[in-house]
Scaffold this active site. Structure first.
Site, PDB file in Angstrom:
ATOM      1  N   GLY A  92     -20.003  19.979  19.042  1.00 61.54           N
ATOM      2  CA  GLY A  92     -19.390  19.173  20.084  1.00 61.54           C
ATOM      3  C   GLY A  92     -18.058  19.776  20.497  1.00 61.54           C
ATOM      4  O   GLY A  92     -17.608  20.772  19.920  1.00 61.54           O
ATOM      5  N   ASP A  93     -17.439  19.194  21.520  1.00 60.33           N
ATOM      6  CA  ASP A  93     -16.137  19.675  22.018  1.00 60.33           C
ATOM      7  C   ASP A  93     -16.213  21.109  22.533  1.00 60.33           C
ATOM      8  O   ASP A  93     -15.219  21.830  22.527  1.00 60.33           O
ATOM      9  CB  ASP A  93     -15.058  19.586  20.929  1.00 60.33           C
ATOM     10  CG  ASP A  93     -14.891  18.187  20.389  1.00 60.33           C
ATOM     11  OD1 ASP A  93     -14.694  17.268  21.212  1.00 60.33           O
ATOM     12  OD2 ASP A  93     -14.969  18.003  19.163  1.00 60.33           O
ATOM     13  N   LYS A 115     -18.301  20.886  27.560  1.00 59.33           N
ATOM     14  CA  LYS A 115     -19.394  20.499  28.452  1.00 59.33           C
ATOM     15  C   LYS A 115     -18.883  19.808  29.703  1.00 59.33           C
ATOM     16  O   LYS A 115     -19.420  19.999  30.798  1.00 59.33           O
ATOM     17  CB  LYS A 115     -20.375  19.592  27.705  1.00 59.33           C
ATOM     18  CG  LYS A 115     -21.102  20.280  26.565  1.00 59.33           C
ATOM     19  CD  LYS A 115     -22.063  19.343  25.864  1.00 59.33           C
ATOM     20  CE  LYS A 115     -21.353  18.239  25.123  1.00 59.33           C
ATOM     21  NZ  LYS A 115     -20.469  18.731  24.043  1.00 59.33           N
ATOM     22  N   ASN A 145     -17.782   7.489  21.503  1.00 57.82           N
ATOM     23  CA  ASN A 145     -17.272   8.085  20.280  1.00 57.82           C
ATOM     24  C   ASN A 145     -16.865   9.539  20.448  1.00 57.82           C
ATOM     25  O   ASN A 145     -16.436  10.189  19.494  1.00 57.82           O
ATOM     26  CB  ASN A 145     -18.312   7.985  19.157  1.00 57.82           C
ATOM     27  CG  ASN A 145     -19.671   8.532  19.562  1.00 57.82           C
ATOM     28  OD1 ASN A 145     -20.104   8.321  20.686  1.00 57.82           O
ATOM     29  ND2 ASN A 145     -20.349   9.203  18.652  1.00 57.82           N
ATOM     30  N   HIS A 191     -15.136  13.935  27.091  1.00 54.49           N
ATOM     31  CA  HIS A 191     -15.088  15.163  27.864  1.00 54.49           C
ATOM     32  C   HIS A 191     -13.781  15.178  28.650  1.00 54.49           C
ATOM     33  O   HIS A 191     -13.433  14.193  29.297  1.00 54.49           O
ATOM     34  CB  HIS A 191     -16.277  15.246  28.826  1.00 54.49           C
ATOM     35  CG  HIS A 191     -17.584  15.441  28.126  1.00 54.49           C
ATOM     36  ND1 HIS A 191     -18.794  15.114  28.700  1.00 54.49           N
ATOM     37  CD2 HIS A 191     -17.872  15.903  26.892  1.00 54.49           C
ATOM     38  CE1 HIS A 191     -19.776  15.386  27.838  1.00 54.49           C
ATOM     39  NE2 HIS A 191     -19.229  15.868  26.744  1.00 54.49           N
ATOM     40  N   THR A 192     -13.071  16.286  28.567  1.00 53.50           N
ATOM     41  CA  THR A 192     -11.814  16.430  29.287  1.00 53.50           C
ATOM     42  C   THR A 192     -12.040  17.290  30.522  1.00 53.50           C
ATOM     43  O   THR A 192     -12.573  18.394  30.423  1.00 53.50           O
ATOM     44  CB  THR A 192     -10.743  17.065  28.391  1.00 53.50           C
ATOM     45  OG1 THR A 192     -10.577  16.255  27.220  1.00 53.50           O
ATOM     46  CG2 THR A 192      -9.415  17.181  29.124  1.00 53.50           C
ATOM     47  N   THR A 198     -15.483   7.713  14.113  1.00 52.01           N
ATOM     48  CA  THR A 198     -14.481   7.412  15.133  1.00 52.01           C
ATOM     49  C   THR A 198     -14.123   5.931  15.151  1.00 52.01           C
ATOM     50  O   THR A 198     -13.252   5.520  15.909  1.00 52.01           O
ATOM     51  CB  THR A 198     -14.999   7.791  16.534  1.00 52.01           C
ATOM     52  OG1 THR A 198     -16.213   7.080  16.800  1.00 52.01           O
ATOM     53  CG2 THR A 198     -15.241   9.290  16.629  1.00 52.01           C
ATOM     54  N   THR A 238     -10.330  10.704  20.050  1.00 55.41           N
ATOM     55  CA  THR A 238      -9.567  10.194  18.920  1.00 55.41           C
ATOM     56  C   THR A 238      -8.164  10.763  18.818  1.00 55.41           C
ATOM     57  O   THR A 238      -7.309  10.175  18.156  1.00 55.41           O
ATOM     58  CB  THR A 238     -10.300  10.518  17.604  1.00 55.41           C
ATOM     59  OG1 THR A 238     -10.353  11.951  17.446  1.00 55.41           O
ATOM     60  CG2 THR A 238     -11.711   9.958  17.621  1.00 55.41           C
ATOM     61  N   ARG A 270      -7.538  13.298  17.120  1.00 57.83           N
ATOM     62  CA  ARG A 270      -7.451  13.963  15.820  1.00 57.83           C
ATOM     63  C   ARG A 270      -7.412  15.476  15.978  1.00 57.83           C
ATOM     64  O   ARG A 270      -8.106  16.035  16.827  1.00 57.83           O
ATOM     65  CB  ARG A 270      -8.670  13.600  14.961  1.00 57.83           C
ATOM     66  CG  ARG A 270      -8.706  12.156  14.517  1.00 57.83           C
ATOM     67  CD  ARG A 270      -9.892  11.881  13.606  1.00 57.83           C
ATOM     68  NE  ARG A 270     -11.172  12.019  14.289  1.00 57.83           N
ATOM     69  CZ  ARG A 270     -12.344  11.718  13.740  1.00 57.83           C
ATOM     70  NH1 ARG A 270     -12.389  11.296  12.498  1.00 57.83           N
ATOM     71  NH2 ARG A 270     -13.453  11.850  14.421  1.00 57.83           N
ATOM     72  N   PRO A 271      -6.601  16.187  15.142  1.00 63.31           N
ATOM     73  CA  PRO A 271      -6.637  17.653  15.175  1.00 63.31           C
ATOM     74  C   PRO A 271      -8.036  18.145  14.834  1.00 63.31           C
ATOM     75  O   PRO A 271      -8.663  17.676  13.874  1.00 63.31           O
ATOM     76  CB  PRO A 271      -5.636  18.061  14.088  1.00 63.31           C
ATOM     77  CG  PRO A 271      -4.770  16.866  13.884  1.00 63.31           C
ATOM     78  CD  PRO A 271      -5.634  15.671  14.158  1.00 63.31           C
TER      79      PRO A 271
END
Length: 439
Positions: A11-12, A15, A37, A40-41, A131, A307, A309-310
């Site tokens: 993931g990340d 997309k 959960n 997409h940026t 999450t 989230t 989160r790093p």
């Protein structure tokens, strides 16, 4: 034309970046699984948008977006997300956004259960890295037939539907009281909540499957948008450290509501290095020093879109990527964030694993991956800004060599490379095909 855009890794992968670009040439974009959960940026001239439930095509005024059958939908979160988009001057109407009547509702108690259970597991160091947004519990209740679907909101006045609500609440109160010693939720509060959400979302709820079938029959271009990646698939990922839905392309038509449709293309998205949010085995993070990884994390802005989160980071993992590529059956590959690597003198690639003293070049999620050590190969870096490159020929020679090495390890051409976060910062490669952009 029906095209799925899926993640090859954890993931990340970017997309949203790819879907936003492809949406310029599409008519409809459909999310087919998952909930809020992950995110997409997307960066546009109007700003930076983090989308958790809304498809990445929502930023294009002429594109219809659909939340498909296979999703679990937190309606309160969706309402906030729509408000945030509209506050930036983007109008969202029932003509622009359609919600499947068969999509599952993430009920208020699902978040509560998720938080309580993750807290319980955390005390013993056994947390899954959830999450805490109730996704697993929404899917669990879907398969236990103890939750609502969006279409049920249109029938709340019917005695049968109210009896179902009472049955579900009684069962849930027994769970929460017996396992976590929680005070019971009231039926009147639940019914009021359902009616409020029904009033707000009723205009958006429809038979999206029929809508998509007709669109395809009329030659419309439809993009299916996946959340997360192959390693988080409930069946083929690093179970139990997975999502609770099927993230692979083969599920796309089913989750979209058009189970008889055939995918014309699958675009698999890879990042130019490895990242991972949440718990579970991640061989890449054992490759280099924490100093190197923190440098990569900062350069790439690697913090979870949903989230904050790093993210865990490491070199490109060819072993895991070959497996993810096979799961997704991608005929096109998009590689994102190549520009992030421009700072390094040399760039590592994981070409294999070492386990029990033996070299391993295949990925098996059923193996004890925690015992695997990465085997690295180093490629000379290019040490120059590539964010303005618009063609394969403009890339530095060492950047092209890095791409060619990845293609060789994957035995697959890469069609698209992003060299920055903005829409126009990408290039098509020597192996690009016109169909990749849905022409």
């Amino acid at each position: 034309m029906l095209t799925a855009v899926t993640g090859i890794n954890w993931g990340d992968e970017g997309k949203g970046r790819v879907i936003d670009l492809l949406a310029e040439h599409a008519d409809i974009v459909v999310r087919y699984q998952g909930g809020n959960n992950a995110g997409h940026t997307v960066v546009t001239d109007q700003g930076k948008f983090v989308l958790n439930l809304l498809p990445s095509g929502i930023l294009h005024p002429d594109v219809v977006c659909v939340l498909g059958d296979g999703m679990v939908v937190d309606l309160e979160h969706l309402e906030r997300e729509i408000a945030q988009i509209e506050s930036n001057g983007i109008s969202i109407s029932p003509e622009h956004l359609k919600l499947s009547s068969r999509a599952t509702i993430s009920m208020p108690w699902h978040r509560v259960q998720d938080e309580l259970e993750e807290d319980r597991l955390a005390k013993s160091g056994s947390a899954f890295g959830s999450t805490r947004r109730g996704i697993a519990y929404a899917y669990s209740d879907k398969y236990r037939k103890k939750t609502l679907r969006l279409g049920d909101l249109l029938h709340l006045e019917e005695p049968g539907m109210q009896n179902r609500l009472k049955m579900m609440l009684e069962s849930k109160n027994m769970e929460l009281a017996g396992c976590y010693h929680q005070e019971p939720m009231s039926y009147s509060a639940l019914l009021t909540w359902c009616k409020k959400e029904a009033q707000h979302f009723a205009p958006y709820i429809c038979d999206t499957g029929s809508y998509l079938e007709q669109a395809l029959q009329h030659g419309k271009k439809v993009l299916l948008e996946a959340q997360l990646g192959a390693m988080r698939d409930i069946d083929y990922g690093i179970f139990p450290y997975t999502s609770s839905s099927s993230t692979i392309s083969a599920y796309g038509p089913i989750g979209a509501g058009i189970p008889g449709a055939h995918l014309d293309h699958v675009v698999g998205v890879l990042k130019a290095y490895s990242t991972c949010v949440g718990a579970g085995p991640f061989v890449a993070e054992h490759a280099l020093s924490e100093t190197w990884m923190e440098s990569l994390r900062k350069a790439g802005g690697e913090y979870g879109a949903a989230t904050g989160r790093p993210r865990r980071v490491g070199p490109f993992d060819a072993v895991a990527s070959r497996y993810g590529l096979k799961c997704q059956n991608a005929d096109q590959i998009a590689l994102t964030k190549l520009d992030v690597l421009s700072q390094f003198d040399e760039i590592p690639i994981i070409v294999g694993y070492k386990k029990d003293g033996q070299f391993v070049d295949h990925f098996n999620p059923m193996d004890n991956l925690e015992l695997c050590e990465p085997v690295l190969k180093y490629i000379p870096g290019w040490k120059e800004d590539i964010s303005s490159c618009t063609s394969w020929e403009q890339l530095p020679e060492n950047a092209r060599s890095y791409i060619l090495q990845i293609e060789e390890l994957l035995n697959h051409e890469i069609s698209f490379i992003s060299v920055g976060a903005k829409r126009e910062q990408y290039l098509l490669t020597h192996g690009a095909k016109e169909m990749f952009l849905c022409h």
